[in-house]
Design an enzyme around this catalytic site. Structure first.
Site, PDB file in Angstrom:
ATOM      1  CE  LYS A  14       6.318  14.766  -7.577  1.00  0.00           C
ATOM      2  NZ  LYS A  14       6.740  13.628  -8.380  1.00  0.00           N
ATOM      3  CD  GLU A  55      -1.157   6.192   3.361  1.00  0.00           C
ATOM      4  OE1 GLU A  55      -0.007   5.847   4.065  1.00  0.00           O
ATOM      5  OE2 GLU A  55      -1.105   5.965   2.107  1.00  0.00           O
ATOM      6  CB  CYS A 111       2.039   2.638   3.535  1.00  0.00           C
ATOM      7  SG  CYS A 111       0.549   2.781   2.891  1.00  0.00           S
ATOM      8  CD  GLU A 150       7.175   1.774   4.803  1.00  0.00           C
ATOM      9  OE1 GLU A 150       5.841   1.703   4.653  1.00  0.00           O
ATOM     10  OE2 GLU A 150       7.691   2.977   4.780  1.00  0.00           O
TER      11      GLU A 150
END
Length: 479
Positions: free
Chosen positions: A178, A252, A286, A383
């Site tokens: 996906k 992750e 990331c 973040e």
């Protein structure tokens, strides 16, 4: 001219979608429509999972091929991807704003490399025989875990896709992928390569859609393992579902890594590597080191160096070879980053570079540097996923370690020093899944992943393959 698809890749062919809903693809540079694909529905996931299940359960199919035969098929797949490499890079850049020079490296070359790497690994993999302590011996066998649901983000879509499907396919698993709605045109080009390579029907299936569709895939009763890359919030929800189902999962997730500048470092000599470790891909990776920890004795010097770096970055059209930083992926992402810049100012941070939008159209934000940032400021804790760096002072190495480790995340990190051995000693003290010395690069042979809120499990290296295998012990000579 736009690029428009009308069907999904399911069961080794182009299959009609269950609904007429589409995903429009919008350029972050021009804000214009550049293409579309069908928007997946639950019925489409059902069809894709059924195709993957049938392919996996086929007693003469993919899961039962020997490693060498699968390796040959993956090598052909790699060749077909390579033939489409330049187009893949261009589609990614056009969709998410990744500079084309980076897209050619990450999105064009890396997927084929991973297919070849894991193909070679399974071609040579044999059962292991271990002598026992009780007089007998044990045969350790490895078999594919089953049907894999793989969910990937928009920031580095093809490289992250192949972090998952390369080891999964090599292991003998079948996959339902996906892709994120923001980056779908590259996924469909990848499906074209799979079709041209002659992958057996159902081995790889592609159905894009939003978060709700991903949740449906994660909980589907015929899925045996989930592999997800994305936000920590979404990862927690997936972990809850997989925990309830006792379903293996690799996550992750986010990061807020530190670039620790030691007192002997010369950033000017490593400025290109420092850029790659802190601001690569418009700040949308990331593991980037968005917290820059500088010794108090050299704080102003480090701030000036990082500020000069940000001010001299070429911002512009991601398809230009001269561009170092393109737009953010969506207007929503730009607004998010601007919100953090406002929070940084509110907390008392001092903007030394950037801090505003760039250009009259497109979702561009200037490379931004904050000085006078404390570890408890919002921009130092959360973040941002954009081109915003915080420079934080420290007085001793112990304090630097405490600041670096005083994060809810633990994915990446770097140490900058004139003495690599000193850097390695410092790196051992950082609580993180990965750390680089005077630079950062994910090597295919090395496991990659995080601790704490950055996820669980590992991708890349032999560890990346083992996550898609069941291990069985067969006890011999038992008395």
């Amino acid at each position: 001219m736009t690029i428009d698809y009308t069907d999904f890749y399911i069961g080794g062919r182009w299959a009609s979608p269950a609904t007429n809903s589409i995903i429009p693809v919008i350029s972050p540079s021009t804000e214009e429509r550049i293409g579309s694909v069908p928007d997946g529905a639950q019925a489409d996931i059902d069809a894709a999972v059924a195709a993957a299940r049938a392919a996996f359960d086929d007693p003469t199919g993919w899961a039962h091929w020997d490693g060498k035969r699968r390796a040959e098929a993956l090598a052909t797949f790699a060749d077909k991807l390579a033939e489409r490499g330049e187009e893949t890079a261009a589609r990614v850049s056009t969709q998410n704003g990744m500079p084309i020079s980076l897209a050619r490296q990450f999105e064009s070359g890396f997927p084929a490399l991973l297919l070849q790497y894991y193909g070679t690994m399974v071609a040579d993999q044999e059962d292991e025989i271990r002598p026992g302590m009780l007089g007998g011996s044990t045969v350790i066998t490895r078999s594919p875990i089953g049907v894999v649901g793989a969910i990937v983000p928009w920031n580095v879509p093809q490289a992250i896709t192949f972090l998952k499907i390369a080891p999964a396919l090599a292991a003998g698993c079948t996959v339902v992928l996906k892709p994120a709605p923001e980056t779908v045109l590259d996924a469909f080009l990848m499906a074209e390569a799979a079709l041209a390579a002659g992958l057996p029907p159902g081995v790889l299936n592609v159905v894009p859609g939003g978060r709700e569709l991903g949740a449906y895939l994660v909980a589907h009763p015929s899925i045996d393992k989930v592999s997800f890359t994305g936000s920590t919030g979404a990862g927690r929800a997936i972990a809850r579902t997989c925990g309830e189902l006792l379903r293996p999962v690799t996550l992750e997730l986010g990061g807020k890594s530190a670039a620790v500048v030691l007192d002997d470092a010369n950033l000017a000599d490593n400025i290109e590597s420092f850029f790659s470790a802190t601001l690569l891909n418009n700040g949308q990776i990331c593991w980037l080191c968005t917290r820059v920890l500088a010794p108090a004795s050299r704080y102003d010097e480090v701030v000036d160096t990082v500020t000069d770096l940000a001010k001299n970055i070429t911002v512009g059209d991601p398809l230009s070879a001269a561009t170092q930083m393109g737009p953010l992926v969506t207007a929503r992402q730009r607004d998010r980053v601007e919100g953090y810049i406002a929070a940084g100012r509110s907390d008392g941070g001092r903007v030394t570079a950037g801090g505003a939008r760039a250009g009259d159209r497109g979702w561009f934000v200037e490379p931004t540097v904050f000085a006078d940032v404390a570890p408890d400021h919002t921009i130092a804790k959360e973040e941002i996923f954009g081109p915003v760096l915080s420079v934080i002072p420290y007085t001793t190495e112990d304090e630097a370690v405490a600041i670096a480790n005083g994060s809810d995340y633990g994915l990446g990190g770097t140490v900058w020093t004139a003495d690599p051995e000193r850097g390695a000693r410092f790196a051992h003290r950082i609580a993180s899944g990965t750390v680089g010395i005077n630079g950062y690069a994910n090597d295919p042979t090395a496991p990659f992943g995080g601790i704490k809120n950055s996820g669980m499990g590992r991708e890349l290296g032999p560890e990346g393959l083992s996550g898609y295998q069941n291990i069985k012990s067969i006890y011999l000579d038992v008395r």
